[in-house]
Every structure is written in structure tokens, then in C-alpha cells.
Scaffold this motif. Structure first.
Motif, PDB file in Angstrom:
ATOM      1  N   VAL A  45       0.825  -1.269   0.060  1.00 12.36           N
ATOM      2  CA  VAL A  45       0.046  -0.123  -0.009  1.00 12.36           C
ATOM      3  C   VAL A  45       0.909   1.333  -0.132  1.00 12.36           C
ATOM      4  CG1 VAL A  45      -1.744  -1.273   1.428  1.00 12.36           C
ATOM      5  CG2 VAL A  45      -0.145   0.020   2.520  1.00 12.36           C
ATOM      6  N   PRO A  46       0.275   2.359  -0.329  1.00 11.54           N
ATOM      7  CA  PRO A  46       1.167   3.593  -0.342  1.00 11.54           C
ATOM      8  C   PRO A  46       1.755   3.851   1.127  1.00 11.54           C
ATOM      9  CG  PRO A  46      -0.841   3.953  -1.379  1.00 11.54           C
ATOM     10  CD  PRO A  46      -1.082   2.638  -0.665  1.00 11.54           C
ATOM     11  N   GLU A  47       3.266   4.327   1.008  1.00  9.62           N
ATOM     12  CA  GLU A  47       4.024   4.735   2.095  1.00  9.62           C
ATOM     13  C   GLU A  47       3.078   5.966   2.656  1.00  9.62           C
ATOM     14  OE1 GLU A  47       8.572   4.940   3.270  1.00  9.62           O
ATOM     15  OE2 GLU A  47       8.042   5.709   1.257  1.00  9.62           O
ATOM     16  N   PRO A  48       3.129   5.975   4.139  1.00  8.89           N
ATOM     17  CA  PRO A  48       2.600   7.214   4.712  1.00  8.89           C
ATOM     18  C   PRO A  48       3.399   8.406   4.504  1.00  8.89           C
ATOM     19  CG  PRO A  48       3.463   5.610   6.419  1.00  8.89           C
ATOM     20  CD  PRO A  48       3.656   4.802   4.849  1.00  8.89           C
ATOM     21  N   GLY A  49       2.685   9.539   4.577  1.00 12.66           N
ATOM     22  CA  GLY A  49       3.526  10.787   4.499  1.00 12.66           C
ATOM     23  C   GLY A  49       2.510  11.829   4.317  1.00 12.66           C
ATOM     24  N   ILE A  50       2.921  13.180   4.065  1.00 16.39           N
ATOM     25  CA  ILE A  50       2.115  14.302   4.122  1.00 16.39           C
ATOM     26  C   ILE A  50       2.170  14.597   2.674  1.00 16.39           C
ATOM     27  CG2 ILE A  50       2.053  16.695   4.954  1.00 16.39           C
ATOM     28  CD1 ILE A  50       3.608  15.823   7.279  1.00 16.39           C
TER      29      ILE A  50
END
Length: 589
Positions: free
Chosen positions: A173-178
Motif C-alpha cells: 500500500v502507499p507509504e505514509p506521508g504528508i
């Protein structure tokens, strides 16, 4: 993901109005709406809509027992994910500079930490799916870090960030971030990981407000480097609805919720005037009546030094040397080290450069040094203490600095290579270090960050040619307060009168010895506190280059006598907030 369901453009018709407040000119304004109070970190004014980081994290999914013949594949998936995350963080570190590069390297190392990885593999070997093993082991380590406290407790946010990134990689899944918001906005979060903070765009994220953290947390340090107004330890911050207009005052430590338009526009106008003065300031550092205060840059490596050299600074007050060591399986050679130090010295040719020897250990372990198991690493083998078991490490570093400095001023004047040791606690340590530095043809000094060294400053200054006060660690040790704890943010504030009293004592010792006393901790970047430190007798201030102009303007607006009055007022206060208010009254009265 961010939540921004009701974001609106500020009433002024502009998405952002920012500046700095060196003399506190815009402080004390009243608002019709609610005002949340926190700990001020980075001076500046920002007005815009709130965005929040959504609480969604990668879901490990339902638990089950993995078949014995499938466990090796689960372990391999974890190993590959951890390696990938570490490589991504290192890549981001290589593109960053200063403190951001250092903390990203440290976070990358955490993704491949032997203890954490071994514990995950053990859980997988016992039948746990890799995602569940990552989540469970991280929870165990977080509890352990919290019990240890100090710098280890500070790493909980970093470890949880690594957990989320590794989980995302395993799960695909997409890597967390802002993400980038649709308009310039104020980011409100429980806390921020270094990997997120270092990647912020100041044109999109115009201010930071966090519920947790302290004035010397990684979030605060990187925000200061980026020049983003920041307030931490704000109760009620997470209750702010997305889209709510707020006016963030990073110098005052306030977050005004839906403030009256007239007050907002008035304050923004005053901040713009200050911003113009700051932008035009070219140095050198001095008070209105000509009392000189050297304003220096904190840098991390050759690249950051080359950028800092274009700022109105008089030299380097702190070259952190850890970056070349942290992400290595083997110690960099003397030639490699010398090349990096030469880049810094070349960038500041003819100007003062202070190099701090390796500050490893605790939250910055070296792969090629056996640090052993420590119950409380923050109070363990770190800084100069590493040389006890690995003396050649220090000797080779001094050899490299000497090679880089060859042919430059060796008498302590402009262009000299001055070398200081971190975590010195005794006179004997200072004496031994000074002898080795002088033998290498360099100018010796030490960091004052252990309370014992502050108390013995007179005797330590008999052994070395200068000292520099590291207010981050000094504050933490004096106040016995974890600098990441929002509940203890008031105690980890360098405005604490007890901390200022120790700084005053060190400055007096420097005057008696006729030797310079600098400050290279985050306190030097606070414009009002810079004036107080000057009044206490500090001779130089070293900070992130982005903060130098703010400090310079703050100093040139007041006399030295005014700084001394502000220092006396702060010393006589009963708490950090009271000290801040008393000093501001003296500076603006």
C-alpha cells in the motif's frame, strides 16, 4: 491523507502572511476567538486553514498462524521491506542537509536496527505473519523506550514511523506521508516523524502545530532549519477542525482560532514590516550600541556549509560530524573524513570554523562500534565517552581534521580549525582531550551540556581555549525532563531559570578566563532568548542559517544594557513562561 473538507481562503485574500518577531512587537494582541497556548519553538506568524494528518495507518490485517513451510517467505518479505525503507530514507537524507540529514540517517539506521529486526524475525519464526510481527514488536519496543525515557523515549515517534513504512511496503500500500495541500495551510498533528518534517515545503505548509513534543524535539529542530513557524505541546490541538482558520504565532506560542479579521490584518501588517527588515539584514551581529555578538551557522557537512556560507554569518559555530559515520558498516577513512572537513573549511575560508568531534551513541549508534546494552543510553556511553573503548576513533578523526586544516590559521584566529568534544563531564576529560587536540595542531574546546561541566566551567576553561554550550542536552539533564514529552514541555524549555543560571555561570567563567563562550543549541535561534544570552555574557550564537537574520535584527534593535536587563529579569522569574514574558517586557519597555 489529509482532512480538508471545509478549508477556506483567509479573509485577507492571501493564503499566508509570515515574518519574524525579534523584539516581540506583535505580542500580546487580543482575539475574539479562542487562543490555544503551547510552547513556542520557531518565531514567525502564519495565517491559514488547518489541515490534519489522518490517523489511518497500514492495517496488518487479521491474525493467524503461518504454516511452518511459509515462515521463511514471511521473514524474507520483512527483510526486503526494511531494506527498502532504509534505502529510501537514506536517499532522502542525501538530498537534505543540516539536522534533517542527520535525523533521516538515524531513522534509516533504525529500520535496520539489529535488535528490532531480530525480534521481528523471532516472532515470524514462531508463526506470526510479518505484518503482525512488525506491529507487535514495535509496540514492545515503544513500551521499553518509554520506560528508559530521555533520548530513547524521543525515538518512539521515529520507530512508529519506521513501522508504518515497513508495513506499507510489506502490504503493498502507499507509504505514509504528508501530501501537498490544495492551498497554503497550517499542519496540525499529534506529532511528526523526522522523515515527514524534513520533506515539508514551506510554501505549502506555512506553520506547524503539534500536541506533543518539546522545543528541542526533532520536529522543532527541523522546523527551525526550514524557517517554518512552529508551536508544540498545544493542548486541544487535535480538536481543531480541518479548514478552521488559525493565526499561529511561533514566537509567542499561541494559536488563535478564527481570530477577528481586523486584529489579524493589523498583526500581519506589522509582521510584513519586520519581514522586510529581516530580509535586508546583512550583519555582522551587534546590539544597537555596538556590542559585538558573533552570529555563526550550525552545519552538517560540506554541502550544508556551502549553502550556509552565503548567509550573513561570521563562520561555523557547530559542524556536526556524525553524518559521515552513521550510515556506514565501517569507519570512514582518514582521507574521506579530511575531504569532507576541507569542503567546510574551504566554504568558510578566512572565517571561524568549530568542529565537534563524533557525538555517537544513545540514539545515534555506530554499526562498527559495539555499544553494548545500556539501561539508559541517554546517560550512557555517548560523545567523548565512546573514545574510552575506541580511542583510535577519536585519534583518526583528529588526524583527518588536522590534514584538512593544514596551512590555515593555527592560532585561533579567522580561518582556524577549532575542535570541541561533546558530553565532557570532568576536568580530567577536558585536559586529556585538549592535549590530544593541541598535539594535532588544532585549537581545543569542549561542549558544556552536562551540568557537572557547567558547575566546573572555571576549572575546565583552564584546560581549553573556548567552550560552547549545548542548550538542548543541558536543559534535558538539568530539568530531568524528556524533551519529547508534551506534558513536560515547560521543563524542557531553555527559558527555564535554572538553565539560564548555569549559562550565566559559564559566561562569568569565560569572562574571568578571557576566553569565548558560545551557545550552539537551539536556544541560539530564538530571537528574544538570543538577546537574553547576550545579556548573560555569551560571546557567540550559532544556529540554523535560516534563523540568523531574525536573531541579527533582534539584537540590533536593543542595547547591550537592555539585554542585561532582560537577562536579569529572566533569571529572577519562577518558570520558563514567566522568564519569557519578563524578558520581553524588558526588551520592549
Amino acid at each position: 491523507m489529509y482532512e480538508d473538507d471545509a478549508a477556506v481562503v483567509p479573509a485577507t485574500g492571501e493564503a499566508i502572511a509570515r515574518a519574524t518577531e525579534p523584539g516581540g512587537a506583535a505580542s500580546g494582541a487580543s482575539f475574539g476567538g479562542q487562543v490555544l497556548a503551547g510552547t513556542p519553538v520557531v518565531p514567525g506568524l502564519a495565517y491559514g486553514p488547518v489541515i490534519r494528518i489522518a490517523a489511518d495507518r497500514p492495517d496488518p490485517g487479521p491474525g493467524y498462524e503461518v504454516a511452518a513451510d511459509a515462515r521463511d517467505a514471511q521473514a524474507a518479505a520483512f527483510d526486503e521491506a526494511a531494506r527498502t525503507v532504509a534505502e529510501r530514507l537514506r536517499k532522502r537524507a542525501s538530498a537534505a542537509s543540516g539536522a534533517a540529514a542527520e535525523v533521516l540517517q538515524a531513522t534509516a539506521a533504525m529500520a535496520e536496527d539489529r535488535g528490532w529486526c531480530a525480534a521481528v524475525r523471532k516472532a515470524v519464526a514462531a508463526g506470526s505473519p510479518a505484518p503482525h510481527a512488525v506491529a507487535a514488536v514495535t509496540a514492545e519496543f515503544s513500551v521499553m523506550f518509554e520506560k528508559v525515557g530521555g533520548l530513547m523515549a524521543e525515538r518512539i515517534t521515529d520507530l512508529e514511523d519506521v513501522r508504518d513504512r515497513v508495513l506499507a511496503e510489506i502490504l503493498g500500500v502507499p507509504e505514509p506521508g504528508i501530501p501537498v495541500p490544495p492551498r497554503p495551510s497550517v499542519l496540525v498533528a499529534d506529532d511528526l516523524a523526522p522523515a515527514d518534517t524534513s520533506g515539508l515545503d514551506p510554501e505549502s505548509i506555512i506553520a506547524l502545530v503539534t500536541r506533543r513534543g518539546g522545543p528541542t524535539s526533532h520536529t522543532a529542530i527541523i522546523a527551525r532549519q526550514l524557517g517554518i513557524p512552529c508551536v508544540v505541546a498545544v493542548p486541544g490541538a487535535m480538536e481543531l477542525a480541518p479548514g478552521t482558520l488559525v493565526l499561529v504565532d511561533g514566537g509567542e506560542g499561541s494559536v488563535a482560532v478564527e481570530p477577528p479579521h481586523a486584529d489579524t490584518e493589523s498583526r500581519i501588517a506589522r509582521w510584513r514590516e519586520d519581514a522586510a527588515a529581516i530580509h535586508e539584514w546583512t550583519g555582522p551581529g551587534a546590539t544597537a550600541d555596538g556590542h559585538a555578538v558573533a552570529l555563526l551557522a550550525n552545519v552538517q557537512d560540506g554541502a550544508s556549509a556551502e549553502v550556509a556560507a552565503s548567509a550573513p554569518v561570521e563562520g561555523v559555530g557547530l559542524l556536526r560530524t556524525e553524518l559521515a559515520f552513521l550510515d556506514r558498516d565501517a569507519e570512514p577513512s582518514v582521507a574521506e573524513q579530511a575531504e569532507e572537513y576541507s569542503r567546510v573549511l574551504d566554504a568558510f575560508e578566512g572565517r571561524k570554523v568549530v568542529i565537534r568531534t563524533l557525538d555517537a551513541g544513545s540514539d545515534k549508534p555506530l554499526r562498527f562500534v559495539d555499544h553494548g546494552e545500556e539501561a539508559n543510553p541517554a546517560l550512557g556511553v555517548r560523545g567523548i565517552r565512546v573514545a574510552r573503548s575506541s580511542p583510535a576513533l577519536l585519534s583518526r578523526q583528529l588526524e583527518a581534521i588536522s590534514l584538512a586544516a593544514r596551512g590555515r590559521d593555527a592560532d585561533g584566529g579567522a580561518g582556524a580549525a577549532m575542535v570541541m568534544a561533546p558530553m565532557v563531564a570532568t576536568v580530567d576529560e577536558a585536559r586529556t582531550f585538549a592535549a590530544e587536540v593541541r598535539a594535532a595542531g588544532l585549537v581545543p574546546g569542549v561542549m558544556i551540556e552536562v551540568p557537572a561541566a557547567a558547575v566546573l566551567a572555571d576549572r575546565i576553561l583552564e584546560e581549553v581555549d573556548f567552550v560552547s554550550i549545548g542548550t538542548n542536552d543541558l536543559t534535558q539533564y538539568v530539568m530531568a525532563a524528556d524533551r519529547m514529552s508534551g506534558e513536560l514541555a515547560e521543563f524542557s524549555d531553555p527559558w527555564q531559570p535554572a538553565v539560564l543560571a548555569l549559562v550565566a555561570g559559564v559566561a562569568r567563567a569565560g569572562r574571568r578566563a578571557g576566553k569565548p563562550v558560545g551557545v550552539c543549541g537551539e536556544a541560539a535561534a530564538d530571537p528574544a532568548l538570543a538577546c537574553v544570552l547576550t545579556g548573560l555574557g555569551v560571546t557567540s550564537l550559532s544556529a540554523a542559517p535560516a534563523a540568523i537574520r531574525q536573531v541579527g535584527v533582534a539584537l540590533e534593535r536593543v542595547t547591550h544594557a537592555c539585554c542585561e536587563a532582560a537577562a536579569d529579569a529572566a533569571l529572577g522569574a519562577s518558570s520558563a513562561p514567566a522568564a519569557r514574558e519578563a524578558a520581553r517586557a524588558a526588551l520592549t519597555g
